[in-house]
Design an enzyme around this catalytic site. Sequence first.
Site, PDB file in Angstrom:
ATOM      1  N   ASP A 269      22.755 -19.058  36.139  1.00 27.85           N
ATOM      2  CA  ASP A 269      21.520 -18.745  35.548  1.00 27.85           C
ATOM      3  C   ASP A 269      20.767 -17.685  36.127  1.00 27.85           C
ATOM      4  O   ASP A 269      19.961 -16.877  35.913  1.00 27.85           O
ATOM      5  CB  ASP A 269      20.651 -19.917  35.380  1.00 27.85           C
ATOM      6  CG  ASP A 269      21.187 -20.901  34.243  1.00 27.85           C
ATOM      7  OD1 ASP A 269      22.088 -21.633  34.786  1.00 27.85           O
ATOM      8  OD2 ASP A 269      20.899 -20.657  32.852  1.00 27.85           O
TER       9      ASP A 269
HETATM   10  C1  LIG Z   1      26.616 -18.295  30.418  1.00 30.29           C
HETATM   11  S1  LIG Z   1      25.607 -19.818  30.318  1.00 30.29           S
HETATM   12  C2  LIG Z   1      24.848 -19.843  32.200  1.00 30.29           C
HETATM   13  C3  LIG Z   1      24.156 -21.021  32.170  1.00 30.29           C
HETATM   14  O1  LIG Z   1      23.049 -21.558  31.388  1.00 30.29           O
HETATM   15  C4  LIG Z   1      23.190 -22.820  31.083  1.00 30.29           C
HETATM   16  O2  LIG Z   1      21.893 -23.605  31.321  1.00 30.29           O
HETATM   17  P1  LIG Z   1      21.264 -24.238  29.899  1.00 30.29           P
HETATM   18  O3  LIG Z   1      22.505 -25.001  29.165  1.00 30.29           O
HETATM   19  O4  LIG Z   1      20.241 -25.262  30.386  1.00 30.29           O
HETATM   20  O5  LIG Z   1      20.822 -23.144  29.023  1.00 30.29           O
HETATM   21  C5  LIG Z   1      24.055 -23.361  32.030  1.00 30.29           C
HETATM   22  O6  LIG Z   1      23.670 -23.276  33.468  1.00 30.29           O
HETATM   23  C6  LIG Z   1      25.460 -22.188  32.233  1.00 30.29           C
HETATM   24  O7  LIG Z   1      26.050 -22.379  33.330  1.00 30.29           O
END
Ligand SMILES: CSC[C@H]1O[C@H](OP(=O)(O)O)[C@H](O)[C@@H]1O
Length: 389
Positions: free
Chosen positions: A250
């Site tokens: 992220d």
């Molecule tokens: C390519 S997505 C990167 C990252 O985003 C996700 O978080 P969320 O589901 O809370 O938006 C997850 O940490 C992924 O690894």
Amino acid sequence: MVLQAIRYAPGSLQILNQLKLPHQEEYDEIKTAEDGWHAIKDMRTRGAPAIAIVAALSLAVEIQTTALSPNAEEVAAFIIEKLNYLVTSRPTAVNLADAARKLTKVVELVARPASNSGAAVSKAYCDAAAQMLIDDVADNQGIGKYGAEWIVKHSQGGKVSVVTHCNTGSLATAGYGTALGVIRSLHATNALKRAFCTETRPYNQGSRLTAFELVHDNIPATLITDSMASALLRLKGPSERISAIVVGADRVAANGDTANKIGTYQLAITAKYHGVKFLVAAPRTTIDLGTKSGADIVIEERPGKEMTMIKGPRFDGVDLDLSQAETISIAAQGIDVWNPAFDVTPAELIDGIITEVGVVEKDANGVFDLTLAMEAHSESIKPTTVGGL
Ligand SMILES: CSC[C@H]1O[C@H](OP(=O)(O)O)[C@H](O)[C@@H]1O
């Protein structure tokens, strides 16, 4: 059929509601920046790149369906105000703030000449927002290529088995995916033995979303609990040997510390203990040279009910009744809950950062230099680290 989480055409934006997956595929109409903000906040759309793209396009469709001022500066001010609002939807993924910064530059540049109209500013914004969909898929295919090549090169020969966490596929991006893009590339080149995806408590992006994508693409895969990932590296289980753990990101700080879904850090510790390669897959829109280290990354805390409640179709003992989505409690009432959505993996536990221009590895002093990756272009000078970068 290609999985499309984001459907965009001028004046129209639909997102696949990820809270309904894996059992129901429903698209929500997004008509304004406010609709986009709520879809991101609710996690009906999620994933660092997807958040940025849906935010940008939600404003594009609002612009395309609203009568705006003919004055360039007034339109630019309207757009910049909306971008600053969209950035408040979720704090940890840098992609959204990065996109807002780049799109702000676009509109300021076009609004500067007095000769330009409000319509010219609107068009420049919408074209730039739409381009993000195209660029992100291209980035992910580059990440897939370089990541797959690196894992095969560093494996012990034969097909490889890998572990991944959370969802980083077509449901988290404009398509193909980052860490899941690496798995897709391993599969496409007949180099994959098996992918293991963790459930990814508490919101189960792994069991709900990654498992959905792997089944959709007929990729050999096994769902495991988050706690099983460590055992997998030790047991002579179905995997025999895991060649790598590959996760998304992220926000990658300037020193390589990486914020990713909660549970990533413990995977990195397990990998280090067992001598298994630990890789972060992220487009350069996730790398934040302005954040010095992981200590400076804001970690989003989500509502406790996302941990204590679970929702799904009723199971009558034989079949799933998809018309009956029920929510049940799985925790003692009255217990206090701490629900950080992310953790930070220190750079020392990361063997490589897979980007669309190559895999960045640490130098002889064990330090990541991400500046080369940020300046490199796929056809330009390759920085000196192994694997293309
Ligand atoms: C390519 S997505 C990167 C990252 O985003 C996700 O978080 P969320 O589901 O809370 O938006 C997850 O940490 C992924 O690894």
